[in-house]
Design an enzyme around this catalytic site. Structure first.
Site, short mmCIF file in Angstrom:
data_model
loop_
_atom_site.label_atom_id
_atom_site.label_comp_id
_atom_site.label_asym_id
_atom_site.label_seq_id
_atom_site.Cartn_x
_atom_site.Cartn_y
_atom_site.Cartn_z
N PRO A 2 -5.25 0.50 -4.91
CA PRO A 2 -4.47 -0.64 -5.44
C PRO A 2 -3.33 -0.98 -4.49
CG PRO A 2 -4.80 1.05 -7.12
CD PRO A 2 -5.26 1.64 -5.82
N GLU A 3 -3.11 -2.26 -4.28
CA GLU A 3 -2.01 -2.69 -3.42
C GLU A 3 -0.91 -3.31 -4.27
OE1 GLU A 3 -2.73 -4.44 0.31
OE2 GLU A 3 -4.69 -3.52 0.58
#
Ligand SMILES: [Zn+2]
Length: 293
Positions: A2-3
């Site tokens: 996840p960013e």
């Protein structure tokens, strides 16, 4: 992994059921995620009210009425599910495949808002820590982080200063969390395409010898902010559309300009190039060698 935009989408999904709510029951199905949970984890949370849910880079920070801060990180594969009396929500599932195996529900929060929040993490690179608010500045996970890319203080001057004299590639510099916090492989590729800058260019070339930002630094800063804002907006729209939050690949990937699009036509207007994939520091970089210079 996840960013930043996904973590921000998760934050926005959790905030309505966490902020102002009390932890009624906390169950940890195992004693460790990436690291051991605090021994008194449930005891320090139960009865406490969440006074605010913030974010720093890819860390979620829940301020508690006790003066502790609950730090949460999704790691490689972490996700939350929110069960409400009228249905379920899965914030932040717009790009990454979501685990369906309930055996990986490691931590469960029963909130006074009526929501049950489950943290699922098959690979267990995620983490949860309790840190006294007064000690947050000294927290090793947060201390080394560079500026927040969507913060007002992050601008071309700051980015140029951080890249000045750096011999590494621009791609590597942007992945360095000390240069700018929270950017990962996807959004670095996307921002460089928008800014028409080659990922192989030396990082130092966005600054003058004295460290002043040049026009490239301005373009790159604008591109970073724009790509993150667009991604958060797309996440927000998929969050509202509960019909398609089934954990499969979601909406935002359709908006990627270069990421995972090897061989496709470059989206830059007037450019006849095609997206190429190269390896940099052991990771895939997607870029257009024609317009990104
Ligand atoms: Zn191009």
């Amino acid at each position: 992994m996840p960013e930043l935009p996904e973590v921000e989408t998760v934050r926005r999904g959790l905030a309505p059921v966490m902020e102002g709510a009390r932890f009624v029951e906390v169950v940890a199905h195992r004693g460790d995620l990436r690291w051991p949970l605090p021994k008194d984890f449930a005891k320090r949370l139960e009865g406490q009210t969440v006074t605010g849910l913030g974010r720093r880079a890819k860390y979620l920070l829940a301020d508690l009425s006790s003066g502790d801060v609950l730090l949460m990180h999704l790691g490689m594969s972490g996700s939350f599910r929110i069960a409400l009396p009228h249905g379920e929500q899965k914030p932040g599932a717009y790009y990454h495949e979501r685990a369906k195996d309930l055996a990986h529900d490691h931590v469960v929060f029963g909130m006074s808002s009526g929501a049950t929040i489950r943290f699922n993490d098959p690979r267990r690179f995620g983490c949860m820590k309790l840190i006294p608010r007064a000690a947050l500045d000294r927290e090793p996970l947060l201390r080394a982080l560079g500026p927040e890319p969507l913060g007002n203080e992050f601008d071309a001057t700051m980015l140029a200063k951080a890249c000045n004299g750096k011999n590494t590639s621009l791609k590597a510099a942007l992945l360095d969390q000390k240069v700018v916090a929270g950017l990962g492989n996807i959004y670095v590729c996307e921002a460089l395409n928008r800014a028409l800058l080659s990922p192989k260019r030396k990082a130092s070339t966005i600054a003058s010898r004295s460290g002043e930002p040049n026009e490239r630094a301005e373009r790159l800063t604008d591109a970073i902010k724009a790509v993150l804002k667009d991604a958060i907006q797309a996440g927000g729209s998929s969050l509202r559309d509960h019909r398609q939050t089934d954990g499969s690949l979601g909406m935002f990937q359709h908006n990627f300009r270069v990421y995972d699009r090897e061989g496709e036509k470059c989206p830059t207007s007037g450019c006849k190039g095609a997206i190429k994939r190269i390896a940099q520091n052991g990771r895939s970089t997607f870029h257009c060698p024609v317009c990104q210079k």
